[in-house]
Design a protein around this motif. Sequence first.
Motif, short mmCIF file in Angstrom:
data_model
loop_
_atom_site.label_atom_id
_atom_site.label_comp_id
_atom_site.label_asym_id
_atom_site.label_seq_id
_atom_site.Cartn_x
_atom_site.Cartn_y
_atom_site.Cartn_z
N TYR A 193 20.49 -0.69 116.56
CA TYR A 193 20.73 -0.21 115.20
C TYR A 193 22.15 -0.55 114.73
O TYR A 193 22.34 -1.03 113.63
N TYR A 194 23.15 -0.23 115.55
CA TYR A 194 24.54 -0.52 115.20
C TYR A 194 24.96 -1.81 115.89
O TYR A 194 25.18 -1.84 117.09
N ASP A 195 25.07 -2.87 115.11
CA ASP A 195 25.40 -4.18 115.63
C ASP A 195 26.83 -4.54 115.21
O ASP A 195 27.07 -4.95 114.07
N LEU A 196 27.77 -4.36 116.12
CA LEU A 196 29.17 -4.59 115.83
C LEU A 196 29.44 -6.09 115.70
O LEU A 196 29.22 -6.86 116.63
N LEU A 210 34.68 8.23 111.00
CA LEU A 210 33.35 8.61 110.56
C LEU A 210 32.38 8.24 111.67
O LEU A 210 32.29 7.07 112.04
N ILE A 211 31.67 9.22 112.20
CA ILE A 211 30.73 8.99 113.30
C ILE A 211 29.32 9.21 112.79
O ILE A 211 29.03 10.23 112.16
N LYS A 212 28.44 8.23 113.07
CA LYS A 212 27.03 8.35 112.75
C LYS A 212 26.22 8.17 114.03
O LYS A 212 26.67 7.49 114.95
N VAL A 213 25.04 8.78 114.05
CA VAL A 213 24.17 8.69 115.22
C VAL A 213 22.79 8.25 114.77
O VAL A 213 22.23 8.81 113.82
N TYR A 214 22.26 7.24 115.44
CA TYR A 214 20.88 6.80 115.18
C TYR A 214 20.03 7.21 116.39
O TYR A 214 20.34 6.86 117.53
N PRO A 243 19.86 10.98 125.56
CA PRO A 243 20.02 9.64 126.12
C PRO A 243 19.29 8.61 125.27
O PRO A 243 18.16 8.84 124.83
N GLY A 244 19.98 7.51 124.98
CA GLY A 244 19.42 6.48 124.12
C GLY A 244 19.89 6.55 122.68
O GLY A 244 19.69 5.60 121.92
N ASP A 245 20.50 7.67 122.28
CA ASP A 245 21.06 7.77 120.93
C ASP A 245 22.17 6.73 120.78
O ASP A 245 23.01 6.57 121.67
N GLU A 246 22.16 6.03 119.65
CA GLU A 246 23.21 5.06 119.37
C GLU A 246 24.30 5.73 118.54
O GLU A 246 24.00 6.47 117.59
N ILE A 247 25.54 5.48 118.89
CA ILE A 247 26.69 6.05 118.19
C ILE A 247 27.41 4.92 117.48
O ILE A 247 27.74 3.90 118.09
N GLY A 248 27.64 5.11 116.19
CA GLY A 248 28.40 4.15 115.39
C GLY A 248 29.67 4.80 114.90
O GLY A 248 29.64 5.90 114.37
N VAL A 294 33.27 -0.15 113.18
CA VAL A 294 34.39 -0.63 113.99
C VAL A 294 34.19 -0.39 115.49
O VAL A 294 34.98 -0.85 116.31
N GLY A 295 33.11 0.32 115.86
CA GLY A 295 32.82 0.57 117.27
C GLY A 295 31.41 1.11 117.41
O GLY A 295 30.88 1.72 116.49
N ALA A 296 30.80 0.86 118.56
CA ALA A 296 29.42 1.33 118.78
C ALA A 296 29.13 1.42 120.27
O ALA A 296 29.75 0.74 121.09
N GLY A 297 28.17 2.28 120.60
CA GLY A 297 27.75 2.44 121.98
C GLY A 297 26.47 3.27 122.06
O GLY A 297 26.00 3.79 121.05
N VAL A 298 25.93 3.37 123.26
CA VAL A 298 24.70 4.11 123.49
C VAL A 298 24.99 5.27 124.45
O VAL A 298 25.58 5.08 125.52
N TRP A 299 24.56 6.46 124.06
CA TRP A 299 24.76 7.68 124.86
C TRP A 299 23.79 7.68 126.02
O TRP A 299 22.59 7.47 125.85
#
Length: 167
Positions: free
Chosen positions: A3-6, A93-97, A28-33, A55-60
């Motif tokens: 979802y979040y493609d840096l 600003l943090i968003k979660v998918y 687990p598996g939630d994407e953080i943008g 500006v940054g992304a990762g997977v929980w």
Amino acid sequence: QDYYDLQLDNTGVSQLIIFQNSITSLEPGDEIGIFDSSGITNSGDCSSQTAELLVGAGVWSGEQLELVNIGSVDNCAFGGFQLPGYQEGNSVLIKVYRSSTELEYTTIPIYSAGTGTFGDLFMAVSEINLYDEDAGCTDPLACNYDLNATIDDGSCQYDLDCLGECG
């Protein structure tokens, strides 16, 4: 991570944000943008174009997560160039998918270290409140009032700088 493609190249300027394993609202598996709502988007020229920028992304995974966020470079005062990224002093600003619900959530993070502003020496998030509604500044007296915000996220700013820009 789908979802979040840096898309930003590393500029050499970065901000570490740690998401502690005390967070209970993420699965687990939630994407953080990680976004800057007015990050520098142009590359090369000195036009200072800004917009919401990932500006940054990762997977929980359920364990502590360290995200390195990419900062902008502005060498225009020296006859140089700009590179895209967050601007120091702007709010994080943090968003979660969440793929299981196919929803993107706005968040209000709780910081155990740092203020939630790019440029903090150290930032650690101990909890995140997720909302499927728009969070933003709900105070009409603030210079960054968001007419569409239904939840106040604590980002209201009241000062204008010498260029007449909010914050």
